[in-house]
Motif scaffolding. Structure first.
Motif, PDB file in Angstrom:
ATOM      1  N   THR A   1       0.829  -1.201   0.000  1.00 29.66           N
ATOM      2  CA  THR A   1       0.000   0.000   0.000  1.00 29.66           C
ATOM      3  C   THR A   1       0.866   1.253   0.000  1.00 29.66           C
ATOM      4  O   THR A   1       0.623   2.201  -0.767  1.00 29.66           O
ATOM      5  N   GLU A   2       1.890   1.272   0.851  1.00 28.83           N
ATOM      6  CA  GLU A   2       2.776   2.439   0.925  1.00 28.83           C
ATOM      7  C   GLU A   2       3.536   2.642  -0.382  1.00 28.83           C
ATOM      8  O   GLU A   2       3.684   3.780  -0.855  1.00 28.83           O
ATOM      9  N   LYS A   3       4.015   1.548  -0.977  1.00 26.19           N
ATOM     10  CA  LYS A   3       4.766   1.656  -2.227  1.00 26.19           C
ATOM     11  C   LYS A   3       3.889   2.208  -3.353  1.00 26.19           C
ATOM     12  O   LYS A   3       4.312   3.086  -4.116  1.00 26.19           O
ATOM     13  N   LEU A   4       2.672   1.695  -3.455  1.00 31.42           N
ATOM     14  CA  LEU A   4       1.784   2.137  -4.523  1.00 31.42           C
ATOM     15  C   LEU A   4       1.329   3.572  -4.307  1.00 31.42           C
ATOM     16  O   LEU A   4       1.193   4.337  -5.267  1.00 31.42           O
ATOM     17  N   ALA A   5       1.097   3.957  -3.046  1.00 27.93           N
ATOM     18  CA  ALA A   5       0.732   5.349  -2.753  1.00 27.93           C
ATOM     19  C   ALA A   5       1.866   6.283  -3.158  1.00 27.93           C
ATOM     20  O   ALA A   5       1.644   7.340  -3.765  1.00 27.93           O
ATOM     21  N   ALA A   6       3.112   5.886  -2.838  1.00 27.28           N
ATOM     22  CA  ALA A   6       4.267   6.708  -3.201  1.00 27.28           C
ATOM     23  C   ALA A   6       4.435   6.798  -4.716  1.00 27.28           C
ATOM     24  O   ALA A   6       4.985   7.777  -5.232  1.00 27.28           O
ATOM     25  N   ALA A   7       3.956   5.765  -5.436  1.00 25.84           N
ATOM     26  CA  ALA A   7       4.044   5.759  -6.897  1.00 25.84           C
ATOM     27  C   ALA A   7       2.914   6.547  -7.548  1.00 25.84           C
ATOM     28  O   ALA A   7       2.890   6.678  -8.776  1.00 25.84           O
ATOM     29  N   GLY A   8       1.979   7.060  -6.730  1.00 23.53           N
ATOM     30  CA  GLY A   8       0.896   7.873  -7.266  1.00 23.53           C
ATOM     31  C   GLY A   8      -0.373   7.120  -7.590  1.00 23.53           C
ATOM     32  O   GLY A   8      -1.232   7.623  -8.322  1.00 23.53           O
ATOM     33  N   ALA A   9      -0.537   5.902  -7.038  1.00 23.42           N
ATOM     34  CA  ALA A   9      -1.753   5.136  -7.293  1.00 23.42           C
ATOM     35  C   ALA A   9      -2.967   5.875  -6.732  1.00 23.42           C
ATOM     36  O   ALA A   9      -2.895   6.459  -5.646  1.00 23.42           O
ATOM     37  N   PRO A  10      -4.097   5.865  -7.434  1.00 25.22           N
ATOM     38  CA  PRO A  10      -5.300   6.543  -6.929  1.00 25.22           C
ATOM     39  C   PRO A  10      -5.890   5.803  -5.735  1.00 25.22           C
ATOM     40  O   PRO A  10      -5.654   4.610  -5.540  1.00 25.22           O
ATOM     41  N   GLU A  11      -6.661   6.511  -4.959  1.00 23.40           N
ATOM     42  CA  GLU A  11      -7.216   5.937  -3.734  1.00 23.40           C
ATOM     43  C   GLU A  11      -8.091   4.721  -4.023  1.00 23.40           C
ATOM     44  O   GLU A  11      -8.105   3.763  -3.254  1.00 23.40           O
ATOM     45  N   GLU A  12      -8.808   4.726  -5.157  1.00 19.66           N
ATOM     46  CA  GLU A  12      -9.673   3.580  -5.449  1.00 19.66           C
ATOM     47  C   GLU A  12      -8.869   2.302  -5.665  1.00 19.66           C
ATOM     48  O   GLU A  12      -9.393   1.194  -5.487  1.00 19.66           O
ATOM     49  N   HIS A  13      -7.603   2.443  -6.061  1.00 18.58           N
ATOM     50  CA  HIS A  13      -6.748   1.261  -6.190  1.00 18.58           C
ATOM     51  C   HIS A  13      -6.194   0.832  -4.827  1.00 18.58           C
ATOM     52  O   HIS A  13      -5.994  -0.366  -4.588  1.00 18.58           O
ATOM     53  N   LEU A  14      -5.954   1.785  -3.950  1.00 21.84           N
ATOM     54  CA  LEU A  14      -5.366   1.478  -2.649  1.00 21.84           C
ATOM     55  C   LEU A  14      -6.376   0.903  -1.667  1.00 21.84           C
ATOM     56  O   LEU A  14      -6.020   0.105  -0.803  1.00 21.84           O
ATOM     57  N   THR A  15      -7.648   1.290  -1.798  1.00 25.60           N
ATOM     58  CA  THR A  15      -8.664   0.879  -0.814  1.00 25.60           C
ATOM     59  C   THR A  15      -8.747  -0.633  -0.630  1.00 25.60           C
ATOM     60  O   THR A  15      -8.785  -1.121   0.507  1.00 25.60           O
ATOM     61  N   PRO A  16      -8.765  -1.441  -1.709  1.00 21.84           N
ATOM     62  CA  PRO A  16      -8.823  -2.898  -1.499  1.00 21.84           C
ATOM     63  C   PRO A  16      -7.638  -3.428  -0.694  1.00 21.84           C
ATOM     64  O   PRO A  16      -7.790  -4.385   0.073  1.00 21.84           O
ATOM     65  N   LEU A  17      -6.461  -2.822  -0.848  1.00 20.90           N
ATOM     66  CA  LEU A  17      -5.305  -3.269  -0.071  1.00 20.90           C
ATOM     67  C   LEU A  17      -5.441  -2.887   1.401  1.00 20.90           C
ATOM     68  O   LEU A  17      -5.045  -3.635   2.289  1.00 20.90           O
ATOM     69  N   ARG A  18      -6.020  -1.714   1.647  1.00 24.16           N
ATOM     70  CA  ARG A  18      -6.193  -1.267   3.031  1.00 24.16           C
ATOM     71  C   ARG A  18      -7.222  -2.106   3.772  1.00 24.16           C
ATOM     72  O   ARG A  18      -7.144  -2.273   4.995  1.00 24.16           O
ATOM     73  N   THR A  19      -8.206  -2.621   3.040  1.00 19.45           N
ATOM     74  CA  THR A  19      -9.331  -3.310   3.679  1.00 19.45           C
ATOM     75  C   THR A  19      -9.310  -4.820   3.471  1.00 19.45           C
ATOM     76  O   THR A  19     -10.193  -5.521   3.969  1.00 19.45           O
ATOM     77  N   ALA A  20      -8.315  -5.331   2.745  1.00 18.13           N
ATOM     78  CA  ALA A  20      -8.279  -6.770   2.430  1.00 18.13           C
ATOM     79  C   ALA A  20      -8.113  -7.613   3.685  1.00 18.13           C
ATOM     80  O   ALA A  20      -7.449  -7.213   4.638  1.00 18.13           O
ATOM     81  N   ARG A  21      -8.752  -8.771   3.654  1.00 14.33           N
ATOM     82  CA  ARG A  21      -8.503  -9.752   4.710  1.00 14.33           C
ATOM     83  C   ARG A  21      -7.066 -10.218   4.575  1.00 14.33           C
ATOM     84  O   ARG A  21      -6.609 -10.588   3.504  1.00 14.33           O
ATOM     85  N   ARG A  22      -6.315 -10.179   5.655  1.00 13.68           N
ATOM     86  CA  ARG A  22      -4.873 -10.395   5.601  1.00 13.68           C
ATOM     87  C   ARG A  22      -4.529 -11.879   5.462  1.00 13.68           C
ATOM     88  O   ARG A  22      -3.982 -12.513   6.347  1.00 13.68           O
ATOM     89  N   ARG A  23      -4.886 -12.425   4.303  1.00 10.79           N
ATOM     90  CA  ARG A  23      -4.594 -13.833   4.062  1.00 10.79           C
ATOM     91  C   ARG A  23      -3.134 -13.999   3.665  1.00 10.79           C
ATOM     92  O   ARG A  23      -2.469 -13.048   3.253  1.00 10.79           O
ATOM     93  N   THR A  24      -2.645 -15.220   3.775  1.00 10.14           N
ATOM     94  CA  THR A  24      -1.276 -15.504   3.349  1.00 10.14           C
ATOM     95  C   THR A  24      -1.210 -15.481   1.820  1.00 10.14           C
ATOM     96  O   THR A  24      -2.017 -16.108   1.140  1.00 10.14           O
ATOM     97  N   LEU A  25      -0.266 -14.753   1.289  1.00  8.08           N
ATOM     98  CA  LEU A  25      -0.111 -14.630  -0.156  1.00  8.08           C
ATOM     99  C   LEU A  25       0.738 -15.767  -0.705  1.00  8.08           C
ATOM    100  O   LEU A  25       1.599 -16.297  -0.007  1.00  8.08           O
ATOM    101  N   PRO A  26       0.517 -16.170  -1.977  1.00  8.93           N
ATOM    102  CA  PRO A  26       1.358 -17.214  -2.567  1.00  8.93           C
ATOM    103  C   PRO A  26       2.825 -16.812  -2.528  1.00  8.93           C
ATOM    104  O   PRO A  26       3.176 -15.663  -2.784  1.00  8.93           O
ATOM    105  N   GLY A  27       3.678 -17.761  -2.204  1.00  8.15           N
ATOM    106  CA  GLY A  27       5.104 -17.486  -2.209  1.00  8.15           C
ATOM    107  C   GLY A  27       5.644 -16.918  -0.913  1.00  8.15           C
ATOM    108  O   GLY A  27       6.825 -16.625  -0.813  1.00  8.15           O
ATOM    109  N   LEU A  28       4.783 -16.771   0.130  1.00  5.02           N
ATOM    110  CA  LEU A  28       5.263 -16.212   1.391  1.00  5.02           C
ATOM    111  C   LEU A  28       5.710 -17.289   2.378  1.00  5.02           C
ATOM    112  O   LEU A  28       6.202 -16.967   3.453  1.00  5.02           O
ATOM    113  N   SER A  29       5.520 -18.551   2.046  1.00  6.96           N
ATOM    114  CA  SER A  29       5.998 -19.627   2.922  1.00  6.96           C
ATOM    115  C   SER A  29       6.787 -20.668   2.116  1.00  6.96           C
ATOM    116  O   SER A  29       6.534 -21.869   2.203  1.00  6.96           O
TER     117      SER A  29
END
Length: 345
Positions: free
Chosen positions: A124-152
């Motif tokens: 979220t911080e990286k995309l905000a710094a890159a100028g992503a619009p708020e509508e793109h950031l909102t799903p990341l801010r509110t997503a259920r914090r599931r384990t992402l592929p490749g993190l284990s």
């Protein structure tokens, strides 16, 4: 190359390949190579960690006349989940060692030690710094914090040292460090005469570094705890030239199909990236954020049709190209801009 089944191929000289599917991905599959050695078969990459992929790997090894339990080792070209995903399961089933370059092993270690919450916050911080619009950031801010592929992913137990021969009894397989797609990506040079007598210097397992028709993704090396300003595109272009000078008789890539004339393909890729950098400079006649630049870049479809997750990848690629332009002195950040914009010099 002799087809053995619909998904398994014999490339001659004790090298076979099998297709391991990648779920919900346009690439379709990873080509996993089986290299015979005096101590048993060794895999180059393993495929995605998914039940369907595991079944395909298991069936493919059976079609090759071997089995998971017979495997002696696993050599990983890079840490991405479509290459390294099944390594842990293969090791559990066979006792095989797993080898990877230290730079990608460090990423695996960090991924295992970083909670999903940290990754979502970082993205979220990286995309905000890159100028992503708020509508793109909102799903990341509110997503259920599931384990992402490749993190284990599995931690490798051996290190691939650039320039060294790998411990494959009866074979000469040398590691060639080719950073760019990832910081620890390696190609693997089979220093043996081509079984069909093709001219050139052996065969090269190229992972994602050199593919016959597509250009691998070159984005920023992601690490929530490392602020080092890297230059992945510069790394990639240098690595490409190294492979071009090697001039193998045949390239055995991890996607699509084997091909010859590596120097010609390398020249195409170098020209492609130089052309892309030139096009980006024209766009940067007006200051743009990385997000705005990605919106205007040429992709395989219009920006409006690019899926949500793929837009994140596109922005990372735009940032990698910006890093290269800044390093070359051809673009610079605009002082005082927030989010930061870049302009051609």
């Amino acid at each position: 190359m002799t087809e053995m089944t619909g998904t398994t191929f014999d490339h001659g000289g004790g090298v076979r390949s099998l297709r391991v599917p990648i779920p919900d991905n346009p690439l379709g599959h990873t080509l996993v190579y089986v290299v015979d050695t005096d101590r048993g078969p060794v895999l180059i990459d393993t495929g995605w960690d998914d039940p369907t992929s595991w079944d395909a790997l298991f069936a493919g090894l059976t079609a090759c006349g071997t089995s998971v339990s017979d495997l002696h080792g696993v050599v990983i070209t890079h840490h991405h989940p479509d290459h390294h995903g099944l390594s842990g399961r293969v090791r559990e089933a066979s006792g095989a060692w797993v080898a990877m370059h230290a730079a990608d092993t460090a990423i695996v270690r960090r991924a295992r030690g970083t909670r999903p919450d940290r990754w979502y916050t970082y993205m979220t911080e990286k995309l905000a710094a890159a100028g992503a619009p708020e509508e793109h950031l909102t799903p990341l801010r509110t997503a259920r914090r599931r384990t992402l592929p490749g993190l284990s992913p599995a931690l490798p137990d051996r290190e691939i040292v650039p320039g060294d021969l790998l411990p494959l009894p009866g074979r000469r397989l040398r590691a060639i460090w080719t950073p760019g797609h990832t910081p620890g990506h390696v190609c693997l040079h089979l220093e043996e005469d081509h079984p069909a007598g093709l001219p050139g210097r052996g065969r090269l397992f190229s992972g994602d570094h050199v593919l016959p028709e597509i250009t691998p993704h070159i984005g920023l090396y992601e690490d929530p705890d490392d602020a080092t300003v890297t230059d992945p595109l510069g790394d990639y272009l240098d690595s490409l030239e190294r492979v071009g000078r090697l001039a193998p008789a045949e390239i055995l890539p991890a996607h699509q199909y084997p091909f010859t004339d590596a120097p010609a393909r390398v020249a195409e890729l170098l020209t492609h990236h130089e052309s892309r950098l030139t096009d980006l400079l024209a766009l940067l006649a007006t200051p743009l954020t990385p997000w705005q630049l990605a919106e205007r870049m040429e992709w395989n479809r219009p920006w409006e049709q690019i899926p949500y997750g793929s837009r994140n990848i596109a922005v990372s690629e735009a940032e990698a190209h910006l890093r290269r332009l800044v390093k070359l002195g051809r673009a610079e950040a605009v002082a005082g801009s927030d989010p930061v914009t870049y302009a051609a010099v």
